[in-house]
Design a protein around this motif. Structure first.
Motif, short mmCIF file in Angstrom:
data_model
loop_
_atom_site.label_atom_id
_atom_site.label_comp_id
_atom_site.label_asym_id
_atom_site.label_seq_id
_atom_site.Cartn_x
_atom_site.Cartn_y
_atom_site.Cartn_z
N ASP A 288 -0.13 4.63 8.57
CA ASP A 288 -0.24 5.34 7.29
C ASP A 288 -1.02 4.43 6.33
O ASP A 288 -2.26 4.51 6.26
CB ASP A 288 1.19 5.65 6.79
N GLU A 289 -0.34 3.49 5.66
CA GLU A 289 -0.96 2.62 4.65
C GLU A 289 -2.24 1.91 5.16
O GLU A 289 -3.18 1.72 4.38
CB GLU A 289 0.03 1.54 4.18
N LYS B 273 -3.61 11.30 4.79
CA LYS B 273 -3.35 11.72 3.41
C LYS B 273 -4.68 11.68 2.70
O LYS B 273 -5.32 10.61 2.67
CB LYS B 273 -2.38 10.75 2.71
N ASN C 299 -1.50 9.26 10.51
CA ASN C 299 -1.05 10.04 9.36
C ASN C 299 -2.25 10.16 8.42
O ASN C 299 -2.82 9.15 8.02
CB ASN C 299 0.12 9.28 8.71
N ASN D 225 7.34 1.89 5.98
CA ASN D 225 6.51 1.47 4.83
C ASN D 225 6.32 -0.05 4.79
O ASN D 225 6.56 -0.71 3.78
CB ASN D 225 7.08 1.99 3.50
N ASP E 179 9.99 5.81 9.35
CA ASP E 179 8.87 5.28 8.55
C ASP E 179 9.37 4.03 7.83
O ASP E 179 10.32 4.09 7.05
CB ASP E 179 8.40 6.33 7.54
N GLU F 172 6.37 4.88 12.06
CA GLU F 172 5.26 4.89 11.11
C GLU F 172 5.20 3.58 10.35
O GLU F 172 6.21 3.11 9.81
CB GLU F 172 5.47 6.08 10.15
N LYS G 155 13.40 7.21 6.44
CA LYS G 155 12.90 5.94 5.93
C LYS G 155 13.85 4.84 6.40
O LYS G 155 15.08 5.02 6.35
CB LYS G 155 12.87 5.98 4.40
N LYS H 120 12.07 12.90 9.58
CA LYS H 120 11.59 11.51 9.42
C LYS H 120 12.55 10.77 8.50
O LYS H 120 12.89 11.26 7.43
CB LYS H 120 10.18 11.56 8.84
MG MG Z 1 4.46 6.63 5.44
#
Ligand code: MG
Ligand code: OSB
Length: 375
Positions: free
Chosen positions: A241-242, A265, A263, A193, A191, A216, A166, A164
């Protein structure tokens, strides 16, 4: 029989990553966090880890807000209530809005303690079915493409099953294309973000040429509407994710078509119980899930491994070996990746022992709370 918790200790930790980790938002090297110890009257200890960073770039939580929430709201709730099962904690904490990482840190320690009291592994307590979990690596933004290619080569050689990268505007398509040409067969993903907006739709369509496993969190950290629009415009699967902070968020994202992959977490969704509920929903609806990471110490990582042993975690997680992050991790044995897999510990609780010397070396402060009220 209720869960016996005699004491809670918050250990403030300071650990330095071997290498700085750069994302679209900035660079992390020093990790300030809490190890939570939930200790019973027989002296057994359950461990949890807080995953918020020093500044609120990923979600709104920080190390300081975690401390405030734990000591002023969440620990008092644990002290004045009895628990029959760790699943009770999310209900107990529900009147406190969000602050999911603070909640998950305490809940994780109680889950570990509960599994140790039962004499079973945390993985078994959660319903895990795998003895090994497939792992991938998340590589921060690198100073040059050559440095990046060298890193990827090193991780591919080490057996990681998925790479992965960024990305951010200006450091995306060209770099990914170079990587894809150099490594035509690897499982590759990116990803962002939250670094893009719908204005970048045309630009992001170029991802579709690169045979990525997923993109992502391309859009805003709190969005599920624009992601649904973007998903209709690109063939690359979107993973959120977020934007996912609860099972409800997953249900809505699924109904809207905002993503095809989730994802998970535990810190972001408020704990292992909510993670399990998300897992069960995704299993029912055939949505692949994978376990994300927050640059945790071995304790947080051991929790992630237990979670990733559940059956619907069908994609490799961000669960790298200890040596990738730390000169010396705080657990024994350290987490090792072999042929792209990590072994799920089968001892009681998180199934790793704590390196007390290392734990004490990185501890900067201890706060103790007596839970003894209930008598
Ligand atoms: Mg992420
Ligand atoms: O977005 O998944 C992310 C690290 C810190 C904060 C957010 C993220 C990450 C990672 C690295 O991608 C995961 C890890 O190796 O622990």
């Amino acid at each position: 029989m209720s869960i016996d918790i005699a004491h809670i200790q918050l250990r403030r930790m300071s650990m330095r990553l071997k290498h700085p980790f750069a994302t679209s938002f900035g660079t992390i090297q020093d990790k300030d966090f809490f190890i939570i110890e939930a200790i019973d009257s027989a002296g057994r200890t359950g461990y949890g880890e807080s995953v918020a960073f020093s500044s609120p770039w990923y979600t709104e939580e920080t190390v300081e807000t975690n401390l405030h929430m734990m000591q002023d709201f969440l620990i008092p709730l644990l002290k004045t209530n009895t628990l029959e099962h760790p699943d009770d904690i999310s209900r107990l904490f529900a009147p406190i809005r969000r602050n999911n990482m603070a909640k998950a840190a305490l809940e994780g320690a109680v889950w570990d303690l509960y599994a140790k009291q039962k004499g079973i592994s945390l993985a078994a307590a959660l319903g895990g079915t795998r003895s090994h979990v497939a792992v991938g690596v998340s590589i921060g933004i690198q100073p040059s493409t050559n440095a990046l290619l060298a890193k990827i080569d090193q991780y591919v050689q080490a057996g990681y099953k998925r790479i992965k990268l960024k990305i951010k505007p200006g450091q995306d398509i060209e770099i990914l294309t170079t990587v894809r040409n150099a490594f035509p067969n690897i499982m590759l993903m990116a990803d962002a973000n939250s670094a893009y907006t719908l204005e970048d739709t045309h630009h992001l369509q170029q991802l579709d040429e690169l045979d990525l496993l997923m993109i992502e969190q391309p859009l805003a950290h709190d969005d599920i509407i624009d992601h649904a629009t973007l998903q209709t415009a690109i063939t690359t699967p979107i993973c959120l994710d977020e934007s996912i902070q609860s099972l409800t968020d997953v249900e809505k994202a699924h109904q809207l078509g905002s993503c095809r992959i989730i994802n998970v977490k535990s810190g972001r969704v408020g704990g292992l119980s909510e993670s399990k509920r998300i897992h069960d929903y995704c299993q029912k609806h055939h949505i692949p899930v994978w376990c994300g990471g927050m640059l945790e110490s071995g304790i947080g990582r051991a929790h992630n491994i237990a979670l990733a042993s559940l059956p619907q975690f069908t994609l490799p997680g961000d669960i790298s070996g200890s040596a990738r992050y730390w000169e010396k991790d705080i657990i024994n044995p350290e987490i090792v990746v072999q042929d792209g897999y990590v072994t799920v510990p089968d001892g009681p609780g998180i199934g790793v022992s704590i390196d007390e010397t290392a734990l004490n070396t990185y501890t900067t402060e201890i706060k103790s709370f007596s839970m003894d009220h209930k008598a």
